[in-house]
Design a protein around this motif. Structure first.
Motif, mmCIF file in Angstrom:
data_model
loop_
_atom_site.group_PDB
_atom_site.id
_atom_site.type_symbol
_atom_site.label_atom_id
_atom_site.label_comp_id
_atom_site.label_asym_id
_atom_site.label_seq_id
_atom_site.Cartn_x
_atom_site.Cartn_y
_atom_site.Cartn_z
ATOM 1 N N PHE A 157 -23.099 74.453 61.587
ATOM 2 C CA PHE A 157 -24.131 73.502 61.215
ATOM 3 C C PHE A 157 -23.569 72.134 60.817
ATOM 4 O O PHE A 157 -24.102 71.100 61.237
ATOM 5 C CB PHE A 157 -24.998 74.059 60.083
ATOM 6 N N PRO A 158 -22.516 72.069 60.001
ATOM 7 C CA PRO A 158 -21.997 70.742 59.621
ATOM 8 C C PRO A 158 -21.568 69.919 60.841
ATOM 9 O O PRO A 158 -21.798 68.697 60.870
ATOM 10 C CB PRO A 158 -20.812 71.074 58.716
ATOM 11 N N ASP A 207 -32.197 73.044 54.475
ATOM 12 C CA ASP A 207 -33.384 72.299 54.041
ATOM 13 C C ASP A 207 -33.343 70.835 54.468
ATOM 14 O O ASP A 207 -34.384 70.246 54.747
ATOM 15 C CB ASP A 207 -33.518 72.375 52.508
ATOM 16 N N ASP A 208 -32.151 70.260 54.519
ATOM 17 C CA ASP A 208 -32.020 68.839 54.855
ATOM 18 C C ASP A 208 -31.569 68.638 56.300
ATOM 19 O O ASP A 208 -30.914 67.651 56.625
ATOM 20 C CB ASP A 208 -31.039 68.157 53.905
ATOM 21 N N ALA A 240 -31.742 66.999 62.264
ATOM 22 C CA ALA A 240 -32.083 66.926 63.684
ATOM 23 C C ALA A 240 -33.470 66.338 63.904
ATOM 24 O O ALA A 240 -33.711 65.665 64.913
ATOM 25 C CB ALA A 240 -32.007 68.315 64.310
ATOM 26 N N VAL A 241 -34.385 66.582 62.972
ATOM 27 C CA VAL A 241 -35.770 66.132 63.163
ATOM 28 C C VAL A 241 -35.831 64.618 63.289
ATOM 29 O O VAL A 241 -36.433 64.066 64.215
ATOM 30 C CB VAL A 241 -36.663 66.624 62.010
ATOM 31 N N ALA A 242 -35.183 63.913 62.376
ATOM 32 C CA ALA A 242 -35.192 62.450 62.414
ATOM 33 C C ALA A 242 -34.490 61.932 63.660
ATOM 34 O O ALA A 242 -34.934 60.958 64.285
ATOM 35 C CB ALA A 242 -34.525 61.894 61.162
ATOM 36 N N ALA A 243 -33.396 62.585 64.046
ATOM 37 C CA ALA A 243 -32.666 62.148 65.235
ATOM 38 C C ALA A 243 -33.501 62.344 66.496
ATOM 39 O O ALA A 243 -33.513 61.490 67.388
ATOM 40 C CB ALA A 243 -31.350 62.916 65.347
#
Length: 271
Positions: A179-180, A239-240, A243-246
């Motif tokens: 994930f990181p 939680d943070d 990917a959504v914003a990207a």
């Protein structure tokens, strides 16, 4: 433009996004002009084209001049790329389950083991253990098609499954995918192209050549991410998760830049 992006990757993007729509062929002279718009000199273009020809991506063909067509063998690769890059960006549903790839490669053929690991990673599979890989169930058909196309299917068994017990799946999944590393690539994309969105928003009408200069590197950087990120169910993500914003940024840029970029390619090539 990001100097770390290879000319061959930019050329792949130009073929995938534009040349396929315009007869699948472009003259080397016109391609050099387009790549010049991206800051790539003619010698680098010719060297990249030579490598792409050796890899079977492009085939030389003379029409109105000397140029290259997309190899027929690459059509399914680019078609699958369209589905992954421009298709649904929604996370998978947890209830849809998983596809599991299990493989065993004889030591005498260990080069295939490396190819399988590399390809499964590129498809978005996470590694559960030696020879055991997992992905959301919706990747079953892309995995099947890719493994057959690369003649790796004799070494692999594909299963569909549901998780039954015993660990906390959200915690465990984070050990199967890095994930990181995925988040770092999304962050790099957002950092690079967020300012471009803000700049474009201040313009009443974007110039076609300017759109092309932004769009091709942007799409080249983005198109890796839908493969490395399989779109895991939202319940299993941090939680943070950035990917959504990207993804929203990509969709916004694609919506604004794609059409004028195609207009610029048509103007340069006359196709």
């Amino acid at each position: 433009m990001d100097s770390s992006i290879r000319p061959s990757s930019l050329i792949n993007t130009v073929y995938g996004a534009f040349v396929r729509r315009l007869g699948e062929w472009i003259s080397i002279a016109d391609l050099i002009v387009l790549m010049g718009d991206l800051g790539v000199d003619s010698q680098a273009v010719r060297s990249a084209m030579s490598r792409l020809k050796k890899r079977g991506v492009l085939v030389p063909e003379r029409r109105s001049g000397t140029g290259y067509s997309l190899s027929p063998a690459m059509h399914p690769v680019f078609d699958e790329g369209d589905r992954r890059i421009f298709g649904s960006l929604e996370p998978a549903a947890l209830e849809d389950g998983w596809v599991m790839a299990v493989f065993s490669v004889p030591e005498s053929e260990r080069t295939y083991r490396y190819q399988l690991r590399t390809r499964l990673t590129w498809l978005g599979f996470g590694n559960m253990g030696p020879g055991i890989w997992l992905a959301p169930a919706r990747l079953l058909e892309p995995a099947r098609a890719t493994l057959e196309r690369l003649e790796l299917s004799d070494y692999v068994h594909l299963f569909t499954s549901q998780y039954a017990a015993f660990s906390d799946l959200r915690t465990t999944v984070s050990t199967w995918w890095d994930f990181p590393a995925i988040e770092a690539q999304y962050a790099a994309f957002t950092d690079a192209y967020g300012p471009i969105v803000r700049s474009i928003e201040q313009q009443e009408d974007i110039d076609a050549e300017e759109a092309f200069r932004h769009y091709v590197p942007m799409l080249t950087q983005w198109r890796r991410l839908p493969y490395l990120d399989p779109g895991l169910p939202v319940e299993l993500l941090p939680d943070d998760w950035n990917a959504v914003a990207a993804r929203q940024l990509f969709q916004q840029l694609h919506g604004v830049l794609a059409a004028p970029s195609l207009e610029h390619v048509r103007k340069v090539t006359g196709l």
